[in-house]
Motif scaffolding. Structure first.
Motif, PDB file in Angstrom:
ATOM      1  N   VAL A   1       1.110  -1.178  -0.019  1.00 38.09           N
ATOM      2  CA  VAL A   1       0.098  -0.018   0.200  1.00 38.09           C
ATOM      3  C   VAL A   1       1.122   1.154   0.025  1.00 38.09           C
ATOM      4  O   VAL A   1       1.730   1.520   0.802  1.00 38.09           O
ATOM      5  N   ARG A   2       0.803   2.143  -0.992  1.00 31.33           N
ATOM      6  CA  ARG A   2       1.531   3.194  -1.199  1.00 31.33           C
ATOM      7  C   ARG A   2       0.923   4.665  -1.005  1.00 31.33           C
ATOM      8  O   ARG A   2       1.628   5.673  -0.808  1.00 31.33           O
ATOM      9  N   ALA A   3      -0.485   4.531  -0.958  1.00 31.97           N
ATOM     10  CA  ALA A   3      -1.128   5.524  -0.772  1.00 31.97           C
ATOM     11  C   ALA A   3      -2.547   5.656  -0.342  1.00 31.97           C
ATOM     12  O   ALA A   3      -3.060   4.456  -0.662  1.00 31.97           O
ATOM     13  N   ILE A   4      -3.256   6.206   0.632  1.00 32.39           N
ATOM     14  CA  ILE A   4      -4.365   5.991   1.159  1.00 32.39           C
ATOM     15  C   ILE A   4      -5.084   7.296   1.136  1.00 32.39           C
ATOM     16  O   ILE A   4      -4.600   8.293   1.775  1.00 32.39           O
ATOM     17  N   THR A   5      -6.474   7.326   0.745  1.00 28.31           N
ATOM     18  CA  THR A   5      -7.286   8.633   0.954  1.00 28.31           C
ATOM     19  C   THR A   5      -8.427   8.069   1.409  1.00 28.31           C
ATOM     20  O   THR A   5      -9.221   7.156   0.990  1.00 28.31           O
ATOM     21  N   GLU A   6      -8.775   8.643   2.585  1.00 31.70           N
ATOM     22  CA  GLU A   6      -9.988   8.200   3.488  1.00 31.70           C
ATOM     23  C   GLU A   6     -11.077   9.451   3.070  1.00 31.70           C
ATOM     24  O   GLU A   6     -10.581  10.798   3.171  1.00 31.70           O
ATOM     25  N   GLY A   7     -12.032   9.163   2.512  1.00 31.12           N
ATOM     26  CA  GLY A   7     -13.079  10.399   2.240  1.00 31.12           C
ATOM     27  C   GLY A   7     -12.708  10.932   0.700  1.00 31.12           C
ATOM     28  O   GLY A   7     -11.870  10.253   0.159  1.00 31.12           O
ATOM     29  N   TYR A   8     -13.514  11.867   0.224  1.00 34.77           N
ATOM     30  CA  TYR A   8     -13.181  12.638  -0.769  1.00 34.77           C
ATOM     31  C   TYR A   8     -13.015  13.961  -0.749  1.00 34.77           C
ATOM     32  O   TYR A   8     -13.730  14.716   0.040  1.00 34.77           O
ATOM     33  N   SER A   9     -12.077  14.633  -1.452  1.00 31.40           N
ATOM     34  CA  SER A   9     -11.821  16.120  -1.216  1.00 31.40           C
ATOM     35  C   SER A   9     -11.141  16.462  -2.780  1.00 31.40           C
ATOM     36  O   SER A   9     -10.495  15.552  -3.210  1.00 31.40           O
ATOM     37  N   VAL A  10     -11.379  17.722  -3.170  1.00 34.07           N
ATOM     38  CA  VAL A  10     -10.924  18.000  -4.529  1.00 34.07           C
ATOM     39  C   VAL A  10      -9.190  18.011  -4.098  1.00 34.07           C
ATOM     40  O   VAL A  10      -8.442  17.513  -5.164  1.00 34.07           O
ATOM     41  N   GLU A  11      -8.725  18.367  -3.148  1.00 30.11           N
ATOM     42  CA  GLU A  11      -7.246  18.566  -3.134  1.00 30.11           C
ATOM     43  C   GLU A  11      -6.778  17.129  -3.253  1.00 30.11           C
ATOM     44  O   GLU A  11      -5.838  16.770  -3.788  1.00 30.11           O
ATOM     45  N   ALA A  12      -7.293  15.914  -2.531  1.00 31.27           N
ATOM     46  CA  ALA A  12      -6.899  14.734  -2.724  1.00 31.27           C
ATOM     47  C   ALA A  12      -6.770  14.257  -4.274  1.00 31.27           C
ATOM     48  O   ALA A  12      -6.079  13.378  -4.516  1.00 31.27           O
ATOM     49  N   SER A  13      -7.930  14.475  -4.847  1.00 35.10           N
ATOM     50  CA  SER A  13      -8.113  14.276  -6.050  1.00 35.10           C
ATOM     51  C   SER A  13      -7.139  14.565  -7.024  1.00 35.10           C
ATOM     52  O   SER A  13      -6.638  14.104  -7.848  1.00 35.10           O
ATOM     53  N   GLU A  14      -6.742  15.737  -6.680  1.00 38.66           N
ATOM     54  CA  GLU A  14      -5.681  16.461  -7.523  1.00 38.66           C
ATOM     55  C   GLU A  14      -4.318  16.031  -7.195  1.00 38.66           C
ATOM     56  O   GLU A  14      -3.402  16.038  -8.166  1.00 38.66           O
ATOM     57  N   ARG A  15      -4.116  15.426  -5.975  1.00 35.08           N
ATOM     58  CA  ARG A  15      -2.804  14.945  -5.602  1.00 35.08           C
ATOM     59  C   ARG A  15      -2.686  13.427  -6.192  1.00 35.08           C
ATOM     60  O   ARG A  15      -1.451  13.122  -6.649  1.00 35.08           O
ATOM     61  N   LEU A  16      -3.590  12.881  -6.480  1.00 36.77           N
ATOM     62  CA  LEU A  16      -3.607  11.265  -6.994  1.00 36.77           C
ATOM     63  C   LEU A  16      -2.780  11.211  -8.312  1.00 36.77           C
ATOM     64  O   LEU A  16      -1.905  10.454  -8.352  1.00 36.77           O
ATOM     65  N   PRO A  17      -2.939  12.233  -9.199  1.00 35.55           N
ATOM     66  CA  PRO A  17      -2.022  12.060 -10.308  1.00 35.55           C
ATOM     67  C   PRO A  17      -0.264  12.291 -10.074  1.00 35.55           C
ATOM     68  O   PRO A  17       0.361  11.620 -10.746  1.00 35.55           O
ATOM     69  N   LYS A  18      -0.377  13.144  -9.200  1.00 33.78           N
ATOM     70  CA  LYS A  18       1.074  13.205  -8.660  1.00 33.78           C
ATOM     71  C   LYS A  18       1.641  12.260  -8.174  1.00 33.78           C
ATOM     72  O   LYS A  18       2.742  11.634  -8.305  1.00 33.78           O
ATOM     73  N   VAL A  19       0.872  11.215  -7.113  1.00 32.34           N
ATOM     74  CA  VAL A  19       1.396  10.172  -6.685  1.00 32.34           C
ATOM     75  C   VAL A  19       1.531   8.970  -7.451  1.00 32.34           C
ATOM     76  O   VAL A  19       2.382   8.574  -7.423  1.00 32.34           O
ATOM     77  N   LEU A  20       0.738   9.098  -8.550  1.00 33.64           N
ATOM     78  CA  LEU A  20       0.877   7.895  -9.525  1.00 33.64           C
ATOM     79  C   LEU A  20       1.926   8.376 -10.378  1.00 33.64           C
ATOM     80  O   LEU A  20       2.894   7.130 -10.649  1.00 33.64           O
ATOM     81  N   ASP A  21       2.459   9.409 -10.842  1.00 37.32           N
ATOM     82  CA  ASP A  21       3.440   9.830 -11.595  1.00 37.32           C
ATOM     83  C   ASP A  21       4.683   9.315 -10.800  1.00 37.32           C
ATOM     84  O   ASP A  21       5.635   8.977 -11.290  1.00 37.32           O
ATOM     85  N   ALA A  22       4.649   9.861  -9.583  1.00 38.90           N
ATOM     86  CA  ALA A  22       5.980   9.546  -8.713  1.00 38.90           C
ATOM     87  C   ALA A  22       6.017   8.133  -8.582  1.00 38.90           C
ATOM     88  O   ALA A  22       7.164   7.801  -8.668  1.00 38.90           O
ATOM     89  N   LEU A  23       5.090   7.168  -8.513  1.00 31.87           N
ATOM     90  CA  LEU A  23       4.993   5.721  -8.231  1.00 31.87           C
ATOM     91  C   LEU A  23       5.720   5.307  -9.644  1.00 31.87           C
ATOM     92  O   LEU A  23       6.414   4.339  -9.648  1.00 31.87           O
ATOM     93  N   LEU A  24       5.074   5.641 -10.644  1.00 35.97           N
ATOM     94  CA  LEU A  24       5.468   5.269 -11.997  1.00 35.97           C
ATOM     95  C   LEU A  24       7.131   5.473 -12.299  1.00 35.97           C
ATOM     96  O   LEU A  24       7.663   4.686 -12.843  1.00 35.97           O
ATOM     97  N   ALA A  25       7.514   6.579 -11.701  1.00 40.53           N
ATOM     98  CA  ALA A  25       8.864   7.217 -11.966  1.00 40.53           C
ATOM     99  C   ALA A  25       9.902   6.444 -11.113  1.00 40.53           C
ATOM    100  O   ALA A  25      10.975   6.099 -11.527  1.00 40.53           O
ATOM    101  N   GLU A  26       9.413   5.611 -10.184  1.00 39.18           N
ATOM    102  CA  GLU A  26      10.213   4.632  -9.165  1.00 39.18           C
ATOM    103  C   GLU A  26      10.815   3.472  -9.959  1.00 39.18           C
ATOM    104  O   GLU A  26      11.934   3.013  -9.794  1.00 39.18           O
ATOM    105  N   LYS A  27      10.015   3.150 -10.991  1.00 34.89           N
ATOM    106  CA  LYS A  27      10.682   1.821 -11.802  1.00 34.89           C
ATOM    107  C   LYS A  27      11.644   1.914 -12.521  1.00 34.89           C
ATOM    108  O   LYS A  27      12.228   3.179 -13.024  1.00 34.89           O
TER     109      LYS A  27
END
Length: 180
Positions: A154-180
Motif C-alpha cells: 500500500v503506497r497511498a491511502i485517501t479516506e473520504g473525498y476532497s478536491v485536493e486529494a483528487s488533484e494529488r492522485l496524479p502526482k502520486v501515480l506519476d511519482a510511483l511510476l517514476a520509481e521503476k
C-alpha cells in the motif's frame, strides 16, 4: 461485581475496535501522499468478481502487472459519486500503466450496474458482497482509496473525498511510476 465485569468487557471491545482502526492509521495522517516503499505495508489480498464479466480478479496477481488504484464505494454515498467520475478520467489517462478498480459491497449487482451505466463508468468494478475486501482493509467509511505498487504494498491511502486529494492522485501515480 457484575458492573466490573461489564466494564472490563466494554474495555476489551473498545480495544479491539481501536486496534482495527490503527491498521492504516500511520499512513492515513498523510492522506493522499506517496508512502515511501520502506514504510509501506503489505496490501491484504482479495479475489473478487468483476461486475461486468464475472471474471475473478486477484489483487496480488494484478498488482504484479502494474500499480493498482481501488476505491471502496456505494451508490448512496455522495462523496463516492463525486470521486468516481474523477477516477474514470484518471483510468483513461493512465490506461496501460495503472489499473483502476471500484469495490462495492453495499449494493446489489443490478443496482450497481444500473448506476455504472447511468454515470458512464467503464473502469472495472468488483463486487464485494461478502465484505471480504472491505473487512480486510478495515474500511469504516467510504470512499476509501488505496494505491498498491507492483510489489503488493500500500503506497497511498485517501479516506473520504476532497478536491485536493483528487488533484494529488496524479502526482502520486506519476511519482510511483517514476520509481521503476
Amino acid at each position: 461485581m457484575r458492573s466490573l465485569v461489564g466494564l472490563v468487557l466494554v474495555g476489551v471491545i473498545a480495544l479491539a475496535i481501536l486496534s482495527m482502526k490503527t491498521q492504516w492509521e500511520d499512513n492515513i495522517g498523510k492522506t493522499g501522499e506517496l508512502i515511501p516503499a520502506a514504510h509501506a505495508k503489505a496490501a491484504p489480498n482479495f479475489t473478487l468478481p468483476e461486475m461486468a464479466t464475472g471474471r475473478m480478479v486477484d489483487l496480488q496477481t494484478e498488482a504484479r502487472k502494474q500499480p493498482i488504484v481501488f476505491s471502496f464505494w456505494a451508490t448512496w454515498c455522495g462523496p463516492c459519486r463525486e470521486e468516481l467520475p474523477k477516477l474514470q478520467t484518471l483510468s483513461e489517462k493512465y490506461r496501460g500503466r495503472v489499473q483502476f478498480y471500484g469495490v462495492n459491497s453495499d449494493d446489489s449487482l443490478p443496482d450497481a450496474k444500473k448506476f455504472l451505466a447511468k454515470n458512464n463508468l467503464t473502469f472495472p468494478m468488483l463486487l464485494d458482497d461478502q465484505h471480504a475486501a472491505h473487512n480486510g482493509y478495515g474500511v469504516e467509511s467510504i470512499p476509501m482509496l488505496f494505491v498498491i505498487d507492483t510489489s503488493g504494498k500500500v503506497r497511498a491511502i485517501t479516506e473520504g473525498y476532497s478536491v485536493e486529494a483528487s488533484e494529488r492522485l496524479p502526482k502520486v501515480l506519476d511519482a510511483l511510476l517514476a520509481e521503476k
